[in-house]
Structures are given as structure tokens and as C-alpha cells.
Motif scaffolding. Structure first.
Motif, mmCIF file in Angstrom:
data_model
loop_
_atom_site.group_PDB
_atom_site.id
_atom_site.type_symbol
_atom_site.label_atom_id
_atom_site.label_comp_id
_atom_site.label_asym_id
_atom_site.label_seq_id
_atom_site.Cartn_x
_atom_site.Cartn_y
_atom_site.Cartn_z
ATOM 1 N N GLU A 148 -21.324 -51.073 28.362
ATOM 2 C CA GLU A 148 -22.328 -51.662 27.571
ATOM 3 C C GLU A 148 -22.375 -51.210 26.093
ATOM 4 O O GLU A 148 -22.915 -52.047 25.157
ATOM 5 N N LEU A 149 -22.108 -50.073 25.649
ATOM 6 C CA LEU A 149 -21.969 -49.586 24.542
ATOM 7 C C LEU A 149 -20.979 -50.456 23.659
ATOM 8 O O LEU A 149 -20.842 -50.830 22.365
ATOM 9 N N PHE A 150 -19.687 -50.802 24.154
ATOM 10 C CA PHE A 150 -18.905 -51.750 23.429
ATOM 11 C C PHE A 150 -19.342 -53.083 23.176
ATOM 12 O O PHE A 150 -18.803 -53.861 22.380
ATOM 13 N N LYS A 151 -20.426 -53.481 23.591
ATOM 14 C CA LYS A 151 -21.005 -54.513 23.170
ATOM 15 C C LYS A 151 -21.541 -54.594 21.772
ATOM 16 O O LYS A 151 -21.912 -55.662 21.112
ATOM 17 N N PHE A 152 -21.795 -53.422 21.340
ATOM 18 C CA PHE A 152 -21.872 -53.210 19.985
ATOM 19 C C PHE A 152 -20.814 -53.335 18.951
ATOM 20 O O PHE A 152 -19.629 -52.610 19.212
ATOM 21 N N SER A 153 -20.800 -54.444 18.173
ATOM 22 C CA SER A 153 -19.457 -54.779 17.450
ATOM 23 C C SER A 153 -18.970 -53.687 16.656
ATOM 24 O O SER A 153 -17.670 -53.637 16.617
ATOM 25 N N PHE A 154 -19.465 -52.746 16.281
ATOM 26 C CA PHE A 154 -19.219 -51.721 15.296
ATOM 27 C C PHE A 154 -18.385 -50.402 16.039
ATOM 28 O O PHE A 154 -17.758 -49.468 15.488
ATOM 29 N N ILE A 155 -18.558 -50.240 17.458
ATOM 30 C CA ILE A 155 -18.160 -49.271 18.333
ATOM 31 C C ILE A 155 -16.644 -49.401 18.535
ATOM 32 O O ILE A 155 -16.201 -50.350 18.657
ATOM 33 N N LYS A 156 -15.904 -48.444 17.954
ATOM 34 C CA LYS A 156 -14.301 -48.523 18.181
ATOM 35 C C LYS A 156 -13.832 -47.720 19.502
ATOM 36 O O LYS A 156 -13.133 -48.214 20.206
ATOM 37 N N GLU A 157 -14.306 -46.691 19.755
ATOM 38 C CA GLU A 157 -13.861 -45.868 20.806
ATOM 39 C C GLU A 157 -15.048 -45.051 21.325
ATOM 40 O O GLU A 157 -15.950 -44.556 20.608
ATOM 41 N N ILE A 158 -14.951 -44.585 22.649
ATOM 42 C CA ILE A 158 -15.947 -43.688 23.294
ATOM 43 C C ILE A 158 -15.219 -42.662 23.928
ATOM 44 O O ILE A 158 -14.257 -42.851 24.925
ATOM 45 N N PHE A 159 -15.704 -41.669 24.137
ATOM 46 C CA PHE A 159 -15.408 -40.283 25.066
ATOM 47 C C PHE A 159 -16.461 -39.440 25.427
ATOM 48 O O PHE A 159 -17.407 -39.373 24.825
ATOM 49 N N ILE A 160 -16.402 -39.339 26.780
ATOM 50 C CA ILE A 160 -17.552 -38.843 27.492
ATOM 51 C C ILE A 160 -17.160 -37.565 28.481
ATOM 52 O O ILE A 160 -16.005 -37.733 29.024
ATOM 53 N N ASP A 161 -17.936 -36.430 27.960
ATOM 54 C CA ASP A 161 -17.426 -35.305 28.696
ATOM 55 C C ASP A 161 -18.659 -34.402 29.028
ATOM 56 O O ASP A 161 -19.505 -34.320 27.829
ATOM 57 N N GLU A 162 -18.831 -33.784 30.254
ATOM 58 C CA GLU A 162 -19.948 -32.980 30.506
ATOM 59 C C GLU A 162 -21.220 -33.675 30.006
ATOM 60 O O GLU A 162 -21.814 -34.562 30.884
ATOM 61 N N ASN A 163 -22.021 -33.144 28.932
ATOM 62 C CA ASN A 163 -23.314 -33.637 28.669
ATOM 63 C C ASN A 163 -23.375 -34.356 27.103
ATOM 64 O O ASN A 163 -24.357 -34.735 26.782
ATOM 65 N N TYR A 164 -22.111 -34.880 26.958
ATOM 66 C CA TYR A 164 -22.211 -35.549 25.483
ATOM 67 C C TYR A 164 -21.333 -36.750 25.391
ATOM 68 O O TYR A 164 -20.445 -36.963 26.369
#
Length: 299
Positions: A148-164
Motif C-alpha cells: 500500500e505504501l508503494f502507491k505513494f509515488s515518491f516512495i522508493k524503498e521500504i525496510f521493516i524490522d522489529e518495531n520500525y
């Protein structure tokens, strides 16, 4: 506690009263009198002020158009205090029919990282036990939130770990303009019970396999020592900056340690300095070997 900021507009008759969080989502409201404002207790209260002509409510602000009987400079502080008190006392802004889904309160706050292109969004709840990195929307099979976050056109990459969640943006956007929108989106996504990461769908790549105990047990003693140093002394600091570091390999002949950088650390302008003046020096000192060299692999 909500805090109201007073913002001028291009129209001298209209002032915006901005809050630090969204108060209505995906809707805007305009009330021209107290009768039209029957579904907005806040707007009704504002119409008791004789100079209020129109009330607009949208996103994270309330905008008010005044009659010419007063100047904003004479009354704007009083209005801001009234709005702030009303909301902080639990007053209803707009009565909106909501679905029966019970929300679980979640706190999300944003932190800067050493990488200016990356912002870290921290949750007060555990998001995943297995880290996941998404370079594009094709990598989001295991993370509905990332998709869903990638639907924002300005988002390039996403990293998810533990609580962040560390989000890398394209240069086209400025964090000052989009942080509140992203923070609110993540908060509401989690609160409505959506899945952040489905760990059963995470593809076990070499990176994940190399974190398992059986892999660790097969390594030479020096490699095991390096991993322990990375995990105990270096990873916590790296995670606090919205990134991650993992052991890749150790060449005993060249004395070369390869590590994998993820999240905010990947492509960070200061990562080279951190490697040479932080990690490399620590390994040299703790392993008693001044020939150790550290090389980064951006995941």
C-alpha cells in the motif's frame, strides 16, 4: 495532546488552524451557518462567535472565513485556544459513521536518520520478527503494508524490522511535506487490524538463511566472533538509525570482512565513514588484528 498552529492564507479573510495530526480522513466539510453544521459540534461552537462566516474542515486543519467586523490579528489567538481546548477535552469534530471494526490504538512517530533520503517510522508495537526489505512493489508479497505504501509515488524503498519502518523517498518529495501523511497512513493501517508483514510468506533468501544457528555453527571461529561483535555492539546503534547490518563473509587471507547494509544504511552518504571509523576500528580493536578491512554490500 493536540497543538494548534495559526497559518495565514492568500485570502486575508481566511485563517487556517493546523494540527499536528489528521482530524478527518479522505473527506472535506464546508459549513456556512450553524444549521448546516449539525453534524459538527466543533463548527457549531465556532458559529457562536459573531465574526465567523464559514467553517472548513479537512485533513489536519480547520479554516475559518470571517466577516469584516473584526481583524484576524485581534481574535486569532482566542480562536486557536478555543479549538485546541475543544479537541483536547474530547469534543467531536465531525460525526462520521464508522464501521464496526474495533481499532487497536497504536503510536507512530517519525525519526530522522543519517541518510537524508530515509525517514524512520517507529511503532510502540512489534511489527515483525523477521526483517523484510522491499526495493519495489514486486517485493511486497509478504507485506500488505509495504504494498500500500508503494502507491505513494515518491516512495522508493521500504525496510521493516522489529518495531520500525524505514522509508526511502525519491528526491521529488520533501519530508516536511509528506511525513504527516505517511505517519497517519501507517497508524490507521495498523489500528484497523491490517497485516504489516505475513512472516509465513517471506521468501527465505540467502540473507535470511545466513542468520540461522546451523549456519553460524559451521563458520570458523573468527567469523563467529565477528558476528557476535556485530550483533552485540554495532547492530543496536545501526537499528536506532533506521538501518540494519549483517555479516556476509570473512576472507582470512585478505583479512576482509564483508557486511550487508540495509534500510537507512543502504546508500547512506555517511555509511563509508561509519564503516572505516566505527565498525572497522572496533573489529580491529576487539579482534586484536590491525589488518582487518571492512567492505559494505548494499542490499
Amino acid at each position: 495532546m493536540y497543538k494548534v498552529a495559526i497559518k495565514e492564507t492568500n485570502n486575508p479573510l481566511i485563517i487556517k488552524f493546523e494540527l499536528d495530526e489528521f482530524i478527518v480522513k479522505n473527506q472535506s466539510f464546508e459549513f456556512k451557518n450553524i444549521d448546516e453544521a449539525k453534524n459538527s459540534p466543533l463548527a457549531q461552537q465556532l458559529f457562536y462567535l459573531p465574526f465567523v462566516k464559514t467553517v472548513y474542515i479537512s485533513g489536519n486543519f480547520i479554516a475559518i472565513e470571517r466577516f469584516s467586523i473584526v481583524e484576524w490579528k485581534d481574535v486569532q489567538n482566542e480562536v486557536a485556544e478555543q479549538i485546541e481546548s475543544f479537541i483536547n477535552d474530547g469534543g467531536i469534530i465531525v460525526k462520521i459513521e464508522e464501521n464496526s471494526t474495533k481499532k487497536t490504538p497504536v503510536t507512530i512517530y517519525a525519526e530522522n536518520t543519517p541518510n537524508p533520503a530515509v525517514l524512520k517510522f517507529v511503532s510502540n508495537k512489534l511489527l515483525t520478527k523477521t526483517m523484510i526489505e522491499c526495493k519495489n512493489i514486486d517485493d511486497t508479497v509478504a507485506s500488505p503494508l509495504a504494498k500500500e505504501l508503494f502507491k505513494f509515488s515518491f516512495i522508493k524503498e521500504i525496510f521493516i524490522d522489529e518495531n520500525y519502518i524505514s522509508i526511502t523517498k525519491y528526491e521529488v518529495a520533501n519530508w516536511d511535506d509528506v511525513t504527516l501523511e505517511i505517519r497517519t497512513f501507517i497508524k490507521e493501517f495498523i489500528e484497523t487490524g491490517n497485516i504489516v508483514v505475513d512472516e509465513s510468506l517471506i521468501v527465505k533468501t540467502e540473507i535470511h538463511k545466513n542468520q540461522q544457528e546451523d549456519y553460524f555453527d559451521k563458520l570458523d571461529v573468527t567469523s563467529q566472533q565477528i558476528i557476535n561483535i556485530l550483533e552485540e555492539y554495532i547492530k543496536p546503534a545501526v537499528q536506532s538509525d533506521g538501518g540494519n547490518i549483517m555479516f556476509d563473509s570473512f576472507d582470512p587471507t585478505e583479512k576482509r570482512v564483508k557486511v550487508i547494509l540495509q534500510g537507512a544504511c543502504s546508500g547512506c552518504p555517511s555509511s563509508t565513514f561509519t564503516l572505516k571509523n566505527g565498525i572497522e576500528n572496533m573489529l580491529k580493536d576487539m579482534l586484536k588484528d590491525q589488518d582487518i578491512k571492512v567492505e559494505a554490500i548494499n542490499a
